[in-house]
Design an enzyme around this catalytic site. Structure first.
Site, short mmCIF file in Angstrom:
data_model
loop_
_atom_site.label_atom_id
_atom_site.label_comp_id
_atom_site.label_asym_id
_atom_site.label_seq_id
_atom_site.Cartn_x
_atom_site.Cartn_y
_atom_site.Cartn_z
N HIS A 68 -3.98 -14.64 -5.89
CA HIS A 68 -4.99 -13.87 -5.15
C HIS A 68 -4.46 -13.48 -3.76
CE1 HIS A 68 -7.95 -14.32 -8.25
NE2 HIS A 68 -7.60 -15.58 -8.36
N SER A 116 -9.88 -13.96 -15.59
CA SER A 116 -10.90 -14.71 -16.32
C SER A 116 -12.28 -14.07 -16.22
CB SER A 116 -10.94 -16.17 -15.85
OG SER A 116 -9.73 -16.81 -16.18
N CYS A 125 -3.92 -21.11 -10.35
CA CYS A 125 -3.07 -19.92 -10.25
C CYS A 125 -2.92 -19.59 -8.78
CB CYS A 125 -3.64 -18.75 -11.01
SG CYS A 125 -5.18 -18.12 -10.35
N1 NFV Z 1 -8.16 -15.92 -14.20
C1 NFV Z 1 -7.43 -16.30 -13.36
FE1 NFV Z 1 -6.38 -16.95 -12.17
C2 NFV Z 1 -4.89 -16.61 -12.95
N2 NFV Z 1 -3.87 -16.52 -13.53
C3 NFV Z 1 -6.28 -15.31 -11.38
O1 NFV Z 1 -6.16 -14.23 -10.94
O2 NFV Z 1 -6.46 -18.74 -12.66
NI1 NFV Z 1 -7.08 -19.62 -11.56
#
Ligand code: NFV
Ligand code: HEM
Ligand code: HEM
Ligand code: SF4
Ligand code: SF4
Ligand code: F3S
Ligand SMILES: [Mg+2]
Lengths: 221, 384, 550
Positions: free
Chosen positions: C67, C500, C63
């Site tokens: 962030h 998560s 993702c």
């Molecule tokens: N949980 C998560 Fe993510 C996402 N979508 C983050 O904020 O995957 Ni790596």
């Protein structure tokens, strides 16, 4: 020059004077260009200008002059007269040197009133010179290490391998940049002291770096 | 391949759950496999030229690359994820020359990769075990992510075993290990001060293993495929620099290949985000670009099928392929790192200026005092 | 009673371990454990807040971007920075395509093999497969020749004797129900999606220089300049390429993903009654316009009560560590609000190599975030439920359509299948909406607005001595929050509570299960040696453990 300074003696041989003034000119050049490299001003009108290019070129040319001069001076400390000799830079190694240094320190700290007479180097100054030479070497090593990175497989890069092992690339840049300020600190001290001693000793301190001669009260043996 | 044969194979997959361990081995060369898959000779040669370019070889090498690939078999590869963010696996998914589909189906036998593999749990464990036993000393290993060394390595575990233990076993008996990304190469983000988990790269965690570092955050997938192809073609690992990185991808600074270099040399710099200079694509040096300190082929290889790279899109290079870049290349928007022990805004110049001003003031006072005092001048010694 | 362990859970991001107790062919209890820790929150302390996005981006490469967004928003909130409209639109496009691409990869490459038996597809009749596909959509690749080609390719692959990543799986498991033709169709689209995703995500490369981990974020805006008269900025050439790629994204979602999803789901309807979970849902809302109004609404739903959407108050979030390997200065049973949050890791689990965790004690590196002490599920399902219950027009239309096609009611959404369907719905909605932000951006540019960054507070000397703020983002996997405290221009404290983290959380002080754990309870397991069903429910959440722990 006070009347009591009757004796004229040859102290700074030609190579010492040449090295000194080449260093001065190249350090000023390196500092001005280096400062611009570190904090450039955008004043180029077109992309085919070469402002930064030239400034770097000057920096590198001065760097070579500087490095050769510093190396020559180091060699001369082995073959030149006793004032130029490498022992001068470690006054605290001998009892006489320590005594001389002590006197000088007491004078500078306003403890003693008597101006200590120095014929060759001021013993306090040589200690600073030694530190300065270490800075020179640091500047040369970091400078050439940064420089060599445009040709990473070249001889210069290979022979400076130990530098890359000691420093991170940015650490090298920071050291190079910051040490410039330390050199500035020395220069302020140095010019002030040269001026001070010139007045106080009346021995033509400043002009001695041009002519090679100092005028002394005592006769040099 | 007869229809019947395929059906039997299919059934055997279903019965035993796995074909790779038991069925008769047929080793095809990469060239043959590609032909079987309907990849035309022309596309194959196109791929070979792309690889030749990625490896910084002259174009005249393309035919030898093709010939070598015609001869080599589909080698086994296992991919281990440790203290990672899976960014390098994602980068692999974006590979274009060849695509990940071609890599998985045609070029390599990727026997273990947790992010994509179908098996899970103990079936996944078994797949790894059987591969490293069967192909001991012959498989390639790719490691993504750093390895925790602190407290016995308990900050990274898979199937109840520490990553440290897994790495030592799997990398230890691999033909070669490719540390993909800056984490696997040098510890990366997890190793940023204060490095809470004692994270290190593969070279440090598995001394003695043959390791090729492909740093970058993430690594450019083109550099991974070029490394693998280099190995397939020449039968040896590529020449590397003192930081264990292949020269073909890390042999030159960003700054020396950067398309904005003419603006740097001219003296044309971006001063503020979105200013005229920024829009015209001037040099990002003053915005903190670390291109002058970074060895990587981003400007020439670029990302996502050569669409772009950081500087081309208007942001400076952060130095992501350098060891410890997380600590040594920051702050990102300053050219130089902070002077250790001082605050963020205390740049080298501010501290230096303070130092020099302090010295000047001290000497001014000293000079003033000297002007006031009465000295005893050096005296001519009595003759004698 | 048998206790089984699935470690590694594969086809997810990161290091997840599930332990479960099975009784009478069903899961009686389950524990979710993350077994990898990096400590990035701790590493961030003392650094320049403007750099934080670059670090937090590396929480996760799957993702990627999310962030960065949460981080710059947190700093912008702390420093009261308002970003220019174009920067907002560019962020929306970046977030939009991230969501779409992430969901498609999840469906085909991480989740599909739970439902699709590739090997069965080898026995399919390509002509019938084409007919099936054509009955679902008018995708141009729906020809017999095409499916025959894919089948031959896979046959040759299998015949080579080297199954690579497809070896040792649960092929032939009785829980696989698709006919060979549907399996072949899905396999073909697995490969097609692999090609597709690398193309559409080039939008990130155009706007962000690369993917994963685009590099044009800035506190105060974006660093991708806009200038139609420059070749080094966002110009017509690049905008039109984005338009083309967005169209490509939307087409695939409409003509391949959604039809496949519906086709597969119709064979697995019993999964609408499995995997319910905690029944509480949280969404932060997303896609602000220039005025800050969100397109997807924020809200919380408690006890599956779709008649009431509760407004979100970040002050009600706290993280517990009673079953996580961390110390807590507040003391046992106490939660900490993220502004005061701590990341003092202390492992107290068994010494590796171990067979089982001590699940009565601490057993995971994931903390347990709770909203008003309640365990909350986040993600596409929560997002869609909140939007649906809030009367969001576009969402309501698509949800009703999907429920109608499957012939089930809204309660079916509270399930494993519901989660998987909601992800598709979410993907479709965003795929259809993103081109509109592009049009808006193009509109602004043609009016001569090239602003991308607000530099008023760029220089740290303009900052107050102390500041704090938070940034929310509705990431592909759900509600994401970053909290930052700034002191003397440096990061004093940084805490992230990630989608998560909510979903993978272990039990809290009161023993309330996290969403994965709760959803597994009651899931049937036909063969304890091949717990395919565990994968189905866990994958329906799209776990990301690097995110969860960070
Ligand atoms: N949980 C998560 Fe993510 C996402 N979508 C983050 O904020 O995957 Ni790596
Ligand atoms: C007293 C002597 C010197 C002074 C005061 C000086 C000063 C500086 C300064 C201030 C900079 C800018 C640093 C930065 O902010 O990045 C610089 C850059 C540089 N200097 Fe020097 N320098 C000196 C000697 C040398 C020498 C001997 C070399 C050898 C070649 C050298 C090579 C360089 C190079 C290559 C750079 C550019 C580094 C880069 O690419 O960023 N310098 N110098
Ligand atoms: C960049 C500026 C300068 C540097 C780095 C510098 C450095 C040095 C060094 C290293 C020495 C020791 C000479 C040797 O033994 O080789 C020295 C001596 C000397 N310098 Fe300079 N110098 C600088 C500028 C000046 C200037 C501007 C003057 C004149 C005003 C000056 C006057 C002297 C004198 C008189 C000595 C001999 C002092 C003694 O050691 O007793 N210097 N300088
Ligand atoms: S090197 Fe970067 S992309 Fe790769 S695992 Fe580490 S943080 Fe992620
Ligand atoms: S943008 Fe960066 S890499 Fe490019 S020339 Fe400028 S400083 Fe060098
Ligand atoms: S940040 Fe990394 S991606 Fe390339 S341009 Fe710099 S090395
Ligand atoms: Mg956290």
């Amino acid at each position: 020059m006070s009347d009591s300074c009757k004796f004229k003696c040859y102290i700074w041989e030609l190579p010492v004077r040449w090295c000194h003034w080449i260093n001065v000119v190249s350090i000023v050049t390196l500092a001005v260009t280096g400062f611009f490299i570190g904090t450039p001003v955008s004043f180029a009108g077109s992309a085919s200008d070469f402002t930064m290019g030239w400034i770097r070129f000057v920096h590198f040319t001065a760097a070579y002059a500087f490095a050769v001069s510093v190396l020559s001076r180091m060699v001369w400390s082995l073959i030149g007269n006793k004032y130029a000799g490498w022992k001068e830079f470690f006054p605290y190694a001998t009892a006489a040197g320590r005594e001389k240094m002590n006197k000088m320190l007491r004078y500078y700290m306003f403890v003693d009133k008597e101006v200590p007479e120095t014929i060759g180097h001021n013993p306090l100054a040589t200690t600073a010179y030694f530190a300065l030479f270490l800075l020179y070497i640091l500047m040369i090593l970091t400078g050439f290490s940064l420089y060599a990175q445009h040709a990473p497989q070249g001889v210069m890069h290979k022979s400076l391998g130990f530098m890359y092992a000691l420093f991170s690339d940015q650490g090298m840049r920071l050291t190079h940049h910051f040490s410039m300020w330390l050199i500035f600190g020395f220069i302020i001290n140095h010019i002030y002291s040269a001026w001070l001693m010139d007045i106080k000793e009346h021995g033509s301190e400043i002009s001695s770096m041009f002519s090679g001669y100092k005028f002394t009260v005592k006769k040099e043996k | 391949m007869s229809k019947q044969k395929v059906d039997t194979e299919v059934d055997s997959v279903k019965q035993r759950g796995d074909v790779s361990q038991d069925s008769e081995q047929q080793e095809y060369s990469v060239g043959e496999i590609l032909k079987q898959r309907g990849v035309s000779r022309r596309d194959f040669l196109k791929f070979c030229s792309a690889m030749t370019a990625a490896m910084s070889l002259p174009a005249s090498f393309a035919p030898s690359v093709a010939q070598a690939l015609d001869e080599v078999k589909r080698p086994t590869l296992v991919w281990l994820n440790f203290q990672d963010c899976t960014g390098d696996s994602e980068a692999l998914l974006r590979a274009a020359n060849p695509t990940v589909g071609e890599i998985i189906l045609d070029i390599l036998s990727v026997d273990y990769h947790e992010t994509i593999m179908a098996a899970a749990g103990h079936q996944a464990d078994e797949a790894l075990e059987s591969t490293i036993t069967k192909y001991k000393g012959k498989y390639l290993c790719v490691v993504e992510g750093s390895i925790s060394m602190k407290d016995g390595g308990i900050y990274g575990c898979t199937s109840g075993k520490t990553h440290l233990e897994i790495a030592r076993r799997v990398c230890g008996s691999a033909l070669a290990t490719i540390a993909i990304g800056t984490c696997a190469s040098y510890g990366g983000i997890a190793a940023g001060t204060p490095n809470p988990t004692g994270a290190v790269g593969v070279m440090e965690a598995v001394p003695g293993a043959t390791v090729i570092n492909l740093p970058g955050c993430p690594c450019n997938a083109d550099n991974l495929t070029a490394t693998v192809v280099h190995y397939l073609v020449f039968g040896k690992i590529p020449a590397m620099d003192s930081k264990g990185r292949p020269l073909f991808a890390y042999g030159k600074r960003i700054h020396d290949n950067c398309e904005r270099r003419p603006h740097f040399d001219a003296g044309q710099y971006v001063e503020h985000w979105g200013d005229d200079a920024h829009r015209k694509g001037f040099c990002l040096y003053k915005m903190g670009c670390k291109g002058p300190a970074t060895f990587h082929n981003c400007p020439t290889q670029r990302y996502n099928e050569k669409t772009s790279w950081p500087v081309a899109s208007g942001h400076g290079c952060a130095g992501c392929s350098e060891p410890d870049f997380w600590d040594t290349m920051g702050p990102m928007y300053h050219r130089l790192p902070n002077v250790p022990g001082f605050g963020i805004e205390a740049t080298a110049d501010k501290i230096g200026l303070g130092l020099v001003a302090g010295a000047a003031a001290a000497f001014a006072v000293h000079g003033a005092l000297n002007a006031l005092r009465k000295d005893k001048e050096p005296q001519e010694p009595k003759e004698g | 009673m048998a206790r089984i362990v699935v470690d590694p859970i594969t086809r997810i991001e990161g290091h997840l371990r599930i332990e479960a107790e099975i009784e009478g062919g069903r899961i009686k209890d389950a524990w979710s454990s993350a077994t990898m820790f990096r400590g990035i929150e701790k590493i961030l302390k003392g650094r320049d807040p403007r750099d934080a996005w670059f670090w937090t981006q590396r929480f996760c490469g799957v993702c990627t971007t999310v962030h960065s967004i949460a981080s710059i928003r947190a700093v912008e909130d702390a420093l009261k920075i308002k970003i220019p409209p174009n920067a907002q639109l560019i962020r929306n496009i970046i977030m939009g395509i991230q969501n779409v691409q992430d969901h498609v990869i999840h469906f085909y490459h991480l989740h599909a093999l739970d439902w699709v038996d590739i090997t069965s597809g080898l026995k399919a009749d390509p002509a019938k497969t084409a007919a099936l596909a054509a009955s679902l959509s008018d995708w141009p690749n729906n020809s017999a020749t095409y499916f025959k080609g894919v089948q031959d390719k896979v046959k040759a692959f299998v015949a080579s004797g080297r199954l690579g990543p497809f070896a040792n799986a649960y092929w032939g498991h009785p829980a696989y129900k698709l006919p060979p033709e549907a399996n072949l169709m899905a396999t073909a689209h697995y490969l097609e999606a692999l090609e597709w995703q690398k193309d559409v995500i080039k939008i990130h490369a155009i706007l962000g220089s690369k993917n994963p981990h685009p590099q044009t974020f800035l506190v105060g805006g974006m660093s991708i300049p806009i200038d139609p008269d420059s070749q080094n900025a966002l110009n017509a050439d690049k905008l039109i390429e984005i338009k083309r790629l967005l169209k490509k994204a939307q087409d695939f979602v409409e003509k391949v993903y959604i039809p496949d999803l519906l086709a597969v789901a119709s064979f697995y309807k019993e999964w609408a009654g499995i995997g319910e979970g905690v029944g509480n849902y949280l969404s932060y809302g997303e896609f602000p316009d220039a005025g800050g109004n969100q397109w997807f609404p924020a809200g919380a739903i408690l006890n599956k009560d779709l008649s009431k959407v509760i407004p979100v108050d970040q002050g009600k979030i706290a993280e517990y560590v009673d079953h996580s390997w961390f110390d807590n200065s507040a003391g046992a049973g106490k939660g900490l609000h993220p502004f005061e949050g701590e990341t003092e890791v202390r492992y107290t689990g068994p010494k590796p190599p171990y067979k089982n965790l001590d699940t009565d004690a601490k057993y995971s590196f994931v903390k347990s975030p709770r909203y008003e002490e309640k365990s909350m599920e986040v993600g596409p399902l929560a997002r869609i439920l909140v939007a649906y219950a809030s009367g969001h027009k576009e969402t309501k239309a698509v949800v009703d359509l999907v429920l109608g096609k499957l012939g089930v009611g809204a309660p079916a959404l509270f399930s494993t299948l519901g989660r998987t369907a909601a992800r598709g719905i979410d993907c479709l909605l965003v795929a259809q909406q993103t081109p509109k932000w592009l049009d808006e951006l193009i509109g602004n540019i043609s009016k001569g607005d090239y602003r991308i960054h607000n530099g008023e507070s760029w220089d740290p000397s303009t900052w107050p001595a102390e500041a704090k703020g938070y940034g929310f983002h509705e990431a592909p996997r759900g509600a994401l929050g970053h909290w930052i405290k700034i002191k003397d221009q440096k990061i004093l404290n940084y805490q992230a509570v990630v989608p998560s983290t909510w979903n993978a959380s272990p039990r809290d002080a009161k023993g309330q299960r996290g969403p994965y754990e709760a959803a597994l309870v009651g899931t049937p397991v036909a063969d304890i040696n091949k717990p395919l069903e565990i994968l189905r429910t866990i994958h329906s959440f799209d776990p990301c453990l690097a995110c969860a722990v960070h």
